[in-house]
Design a protein around this motif. Structure first.
Motif, PDB file in Angstrom:
ATOM      1  N   ALA A   1       3.310  15.029   8.834  1.00  0.00           N
ATOM      2  CA  ALA A   1       4.022  15.603   7.681  1.00  0.00           C
ATOM      3  C   ALA A   1       5.002  14.585   7.103  1.00  0.00           C
ATOM      4  O   ALA A   1       5.088  14.419   5.880  1.00  0.00           O
ATOM      5  N   ALA A   2       5.715  13.876   8.000  1.00  0.00           N
ATOM      6  CA  ALA A   2       6.695  12.885   7.536  1.00  0.00           C
ATOM      7  C   ALA A   2       6.022  11.801   6.704  1.00  0.00           C
ATOM      8  O   ALA A   2       6.578  11.342   5.701  1.00  0.00           O
TER       9      ALA A   2
ATOM     10  N   ILE B   1       8.619  12.851   3.601  1.00  0.00           N
ATOM     11  CA  ILE B   1       9.865  13.619   3.761  1.00  0.00           C
ATOM     12  C   ILE B   1      11.059  12.662   3.849  1.00  0.00           C
ATOM     13  O   ILE B   1      10.995  11.644   4.538  1.00  0.00           O
ATOM     14  N   ALA B   2      12.127  13.044   3.138  1.00  0.00           N
ATOM     15  CA  ALA B   2      13.388  12.274   3.097  1.00  0.00           C
ATOM     16  C   ALA B   2      13.190  10.851   2.587  1.00  0.00           C
ATOM     17  O   ALA B   2      13.999   9.976   2.876  1.00  0.00           O
ATOM     18  N   ASN B   3      12.100  10.644   1.840  1.00  0.00           N
ATOM     19  CA  ASN B   3      11.873   9.302   1.282  1.00  0.00           C
ATOM     20  C   ASN B   3      12.805   9.113   0.089  1.00  0.00           C
ATOM     21  O   ASN B   3      12.791   9.934  -0.831  1.00  0.00           O
ATOM     22  N   PRO B   4      13.671   8.079   0.105  1.00  0.00           N
ATOM     23  CA  PRO B   4      14.636   7.909  -0.995  1.00  0.00           C
ATOM     24  C   PRO B   4      13.954   7.743  -2.364  1.00  0.00           C
ATOM     25  O   PRO B   4      14.561   8.042  -3.385  1.00  0.00           O
ATOM     26  N   ASN B   5      12.692   7.276  -2.376  1.00  0.00           N
ATOM     27  CA  ASN B   5      12.004   7.074  -3.666  1.00  0.00           C
ATOM     28  C   ASN B   5      11.055   8.223  -4.005  1.00  0.00           C
ATOM     29  O   ASN B   5      10.211   8.085  -4.896  1.00  0.00           O
ATOM     30  N   GLY B   6      11.151   9.314  -3.274  1.00  0.00           N
ATOM     31  CA  GLY B   6      10.302  10.474  -3.561  1.00  0.00           C
ATOM     32  C   GLY B   6       8.861  10.265  -3.155  1.00  0.00           C
ATOM     33  O   GLY B   6       8.538   9.327  -2.414  1.00  0.00           O
ATOM     34  N   ILE B   7       7.969  11.115  -3.668  1.00  0.00           N
ATOM     35  CA  ILE B   7       6.568  11.107  -3.257  1.00  0.00           C
ATOM     36  C   ILE B   7       5.843   9.845  -3.729  1.00  0.00           C
ATOM     37  O   ILE B   7       4.810   9.458  -3.178  1.00  0.00           O
ATOM     38  N   THR B   8       6.383   9.158  -4.750  1.00  0.00           N
ATOM     39  CA  THR B   8       5.715   7.943  -5.256  1.00  0.00           C
ATOM     40  C   THR B   8       6.162   6.688  -4.504  1.00  0.00           C
ATOM     41  O   THR B   8       5.567   5.624  -4.664  1.00  0.00           O
ATOM     42  N   GLY B   9       7.194   6.821  -3.672  1.00  0.00           N
ATOM     43  CA  GLY B   9       7.728   5.651  -2.962  1.00  0.00           C
ATOM     44  C   GLY B   9       6.831   5.176  -1.826  1.00  0.00           C
ATOM     45  O   GLY B   9       5.830   5.827  -1.480  1.00  0.00           O
ATOM     46  N   ASP B  10       7.201   4.016  -1.277  1.00  0.00           N
ATOM     47  CA  ASP B  10       6.448   3.461  -0.148  1.00  0.00           C
ATOM     48  C   ASP B  10       6.647   4.364   1.066  1.00  0.00           C
ATOM     49  O   ASP B  10       7.770   4.825   1.324  1.00  0.00           O
TER      50      ASP B  10
ATOM     51  N   LEU C   1      11.922   9.667   6.713  1.00  0.00           N
ATOM     52  CA  LEU C   1      11.757  10.253   8.052  1.00  0.00           C
ATOM     53  C   LEU C   1      10.685   9.486   8.833  1.00  0.00           C
ATOM     54  O   LEU C   1      10.807   9.266  10.043  1.00  0.00           O
ATOM     55  N   PHE C   2       9.628   9.058   8.127  1.00  0.00           N
ATOM     56  CA  PHE C   2       8.545   8.318   8.778  1.00  0.00           C
ATOM     57  C   PHE C   2       9.088   7.036   9.415  1.00  0.00           C
ATOM     58  O   PHE C   2       8.794   6.737  10.572  1.00  0.00           O
ATOM     59  N   GLN C   3       9.924   6.325   8.673  1.00  0.00           N
ATOM     60  CA  GLN C   3      10.481   5.072   9.193  1.00  0.00           C
ATOM     61  C   GLN C   3      11.459   5.345  10.337  1.00  0.00           C
ATOM     62  O   GLN C   3      11.486   4.627  11.333  1.00  0.00           O
TER      63      GLN C   3
END
Lengths: 225, 215
Positions: free
Chosen positions: A82-83, A88-97, A104-106
């Protein structure tokens, strides 16, 4: 249909990839096959993920022994999935790396995946030490040679090796353990590596030929499906 | 790394190390987390690299690469393994993978592991390269060249099992196994060093980042 078609596919794909090396127009086809290979690998991984959910899900559903650990595994899998997929919690939203800093993934990668992976491998240091105790008993000539080579390499890569033979005069510098370790790596080790590599390559080539020509068919499994 | 992250990482690190005492629930929890998290990690990574990066961008680009659809169809066939009545169709993509691997390996292994290695071994023994004076190399290089050429040849003799290892052939095979033993010893030494450096890294984390006992 169940056995002949796969054998024909193996033959055509294998033969095309070999021919593509000799005929430049077929080179593009060879490249396509390599890309197909990568795409199929992902679907195989989907299959693996599905199996993971099925096996651990069954274990939890039937309350089998150690089902709680299966729940932990599934939770870890789903949270990481899911992350990554929903960023999830990506500062650049769904289009970010996907691995953007702060996501959250990182965070899961650096705080859970990395420490667990490196500790798991670090743990092997202890088992290697106990294995070396058994291996380093010079029972015969071959074991003694292995022992001496390993010992020189180990010492040659540590400050102890430098201090232990630092007194050896420069004219006999080859006898200094760090230099001896370098020589072992660049000469006898290289020779052994080459013999092993050539031996493995000949084995791989003969096995590949058997697969392409349909002599080896065990990868098709049994015919009860 | 934030404080909470450090504590989580420390908890997991110690959990894995606790296996040195014996198998225990703390270790099992950490192991289960590792299995789940790593499966999820590789799933996500392959999805973004191959499905989005390779397939989707290739098909939806201004110059679409529709051949990629064949790969997707083959991949989809792989999933049919989950449907027992038509599960046998999953053998087709499997056959594709086996054929592609075999075809690629024949060429790659022959060029890099056979031809290139043989070519590198067939070097002048007493000089640094062809065209140089015969006895131009130093004693150090000459011994090295002799060991490489002789060791590779005798190592290959050892792997030749179609003839009984007796007489001159057996002697060569014996030198070959000694060479291979040196290689195993060197590999063993390197493996120990790499595992030790990982262990030192984890200890630095425990005593430095977490407990702040070393700086």
């Amino acid at each position: 249909m169940k056995r002949q078609v796969p054998v024909i596919i193996t033959f055509i794909v294998g033969a095309v990839l070999i021919v593509s090396v000799f005929f430049p127009p077929a080179e593009r086809l060879g490249e396509n096959f390599s890309v197909f290979f990568d795409i199929i690998a992902v679907f195989a991984f989907f299959l693996g993920g599905g199996n993971l959910i099925r096996i651990h899900g069954n274990k939890i559903y039937r309350r089998q022994k150690d089902w709680a650990f299966s729940a932990v595994t599934l939770t870890g899998f789903i949270v990481m999935l899911a992350a990554g997929l929903f960023k999830i919690a990506n500062p650049n939203g769904i289009t970010g790396d996907v691995a953007a800093t702060g996501s959250l993934f990182q965070t899961l990668y650096y705080n859970i995946f990395y420490p667990l992976g490196s500790t798991m491998y670090a743990l092997l240091a202890f088992y290697v030490a106990s294995a070396s105790y058994r291996a380093f008993r010079a029972k015969n000539k071959e074991a003694t040679i292995l022992l001496i080579a390993a010992f020189i390499i180990l010492l040659g890569r540590t400050p102890l090796g430098v201090y232990a033979t630092g007194w050896v005069p420069e004219s006999f510098s080859l006898l200094q353990i760090p230099n001896l370790a370098i020589w072992i790596m660049s000469s006898p080790n290289l020779a052994g590596q080459r013999a092993i590599m050539i031996g493995i390559a000949l084995g791989v080539i003969s096995m590949s030929l058997r697969l392409i020509l349909g002599v080896e068919r065990t990868y098709l499994g049994v015919d009860n499906e | 790394m934030d404080t909470f992250g450090i504590w989580v990482a420390a908890f997991l690190t110690l959990g894995i190390i606790s296996f040195l005492y014996r198998d225990n629930p703390w270790y099992k929890v950490c192991e289960s987390i590792f299995v789940g998290i790593s499966a999820g990690y590789w799933f996500v990574t392959l999805f973004y690299d191959n499905i989005l990066g390779l397939f989707w961008r290739g098909v939806t680009s201004p110059d679409p690469h529709y051949m990629l659809l064949v790969g997707a169809v083959l991949g989809f066939m792989m999933l049919l393994r989950l449907v027992p009545p038509i599960g046998w169709i999953s053998r087709w993509p499997l056959a594709f993978v086996v054929g592609a691997t075999a075809g690629l390996y024949i060429i790659n292994y022959f060029s890099s592991n056979v031809m290139l290695q043989v070519q590198s071994t067939l070097a002048p023994l007493f000089s640094t390269k062809f065209g140089q004076p015969i006895f131009e190399a130093s004693l150090y290089d000459t011994i090295g060249n002799l060991v490489i050429a002789g060791g590779t040849f005798t190592g290959l003799v050892y792997f030749f099992f179609s003839k009984e290892h007796k007489g001159v052939f057996g002697g060569a095979a014996r030198i070959g196994i000694w060479t291979i033993m040196i290689t195993f010893g060197a590999s063993f030494g390197y493996t120990v060093m790499s595992r030790m450096s990982l262990l030192i890294g984890r200890m630095e984390f425990i005593f430095g980042d977490w407990l702040r006992l070393i700086r």
